[in-house]
Design an enzyme around this catalytic site. Structure first.
Site: not given
Length: 261
Positions: A8, A39, A67, A150, A175
């Site tokens: 991420d 994200e 998100h 995720h 995540h």
């Protein structure tokens, strides 16, 4: 075939880190394809300009998570760009696509983006049943399959890794923003890691200033979260796959630090 999955990307420090390090890593490790989770490029969510920055940095496909729609300007971009994926098991009427087939070294690479249901505070479709359907419907149309999961719960991610063992060449989690130490090849040949980690501020709590996070857990009044400053890192994993068999040969964690002056 070497596939690099990038954890991420968090806020501007994460975008700067990808811009500085990704092409260097591609060259050093002979990477053939890059999948990057974007994200959190805005902290929560991603804008079209930020997606373009990630592509310009060297990513081939961008994946998203819970998100995905926090920045609503991304909505038309999700329909227009075939190289950005939202979780496939979100409501089917939502914009975007959850999987795609891409060329890599002349092989057809199927990438599936899923989201977990444990502790995610909303009700996506069952990812285990959906991935069965995708693999069944796309049979004969791809050579190699990769699945990003995720999710919050390590148990759910581990279960998916075993569920897809021998059916996907690689399964990895995103995540939590914390890189796990279990990179391995599962018994039937699927490369696996529970979480890639994150790309962004190293001395932080999931990317934000530690004192702000401490204040939140103390019960203090808090301000809007700010990304931490200082040193950053790009985290992820490299999956080395034999494209003739679809089996993963090795999984190597990536933890590349970068100082910010």
């Amino acid at each position: 075939m070497k596939i690099l999955a990038v954890g991420d990307i968090v806020s501007q420090p994460g975008l700067d880190t990808v811009s500085r390090l990704l092409r260097k890593l591609r060259k050093e490790h002979g990477i053939d394809f890059v999948i990057a989770n974007g994200e959190n490029a805005s902290g929560v969510g991603i804008t079209p300009n930020q997606a373009e920055d990630i592509f310009a940095a060297g990513a081939d496909v961008i994946t998203l998570g819970n998100h995905v729609y926090n920045k609503r300007q991304i909505v038309p971009y999700l329909d227009d760009c075939a190289y950005i994926l939202r979780p496939a098991n979100q409501a089917p009427q939502q914009p975007g696509r959850g999987w795609g087939i891409y060329d890599c070294l002349g092989y057809r690479l199927l990438i599936i983006n899923l989201i977990g249901r444990c502790e995610m505070a909303f009700g996506p479709d069952n990812p285990f049943l959906l991935v069965d359907r995708i693999l069944r419907e796309q049979q004969g149309k791809y050579d190699i399959a990769v699945c990003e999961f995720h999710g919050s719960a390590t148990s759910e991610k581990l279960a998916m890794g075993f569920y897809l063992d021998g059916r996907c060449s690689a399964v990895y989690g995103t995540h939590t923003h914390v890189q796990t130490a279990d990179a391995r090849v599962n018994p039937k040949g699927t490369g696996y890691i529970t979480d890639l980690g994150m790309t962004g501020p190293l001395w932080s709590v999931l990317g934000i200033e530690p004192q702000q996070s401490i204040s939140l857990f103390r019960g203090d009044l808090t301000e809007y979260f700010r990304p931490a400053s200082g040193e950053t890192a790009l985290m992820g994993a490299i999956f080395e796959i034999d494209p003739t068999t679809g089996k993963c040969q090795s999984v190597t964690r990536v933890f590349e630090r970068m100082e910010h002056k």
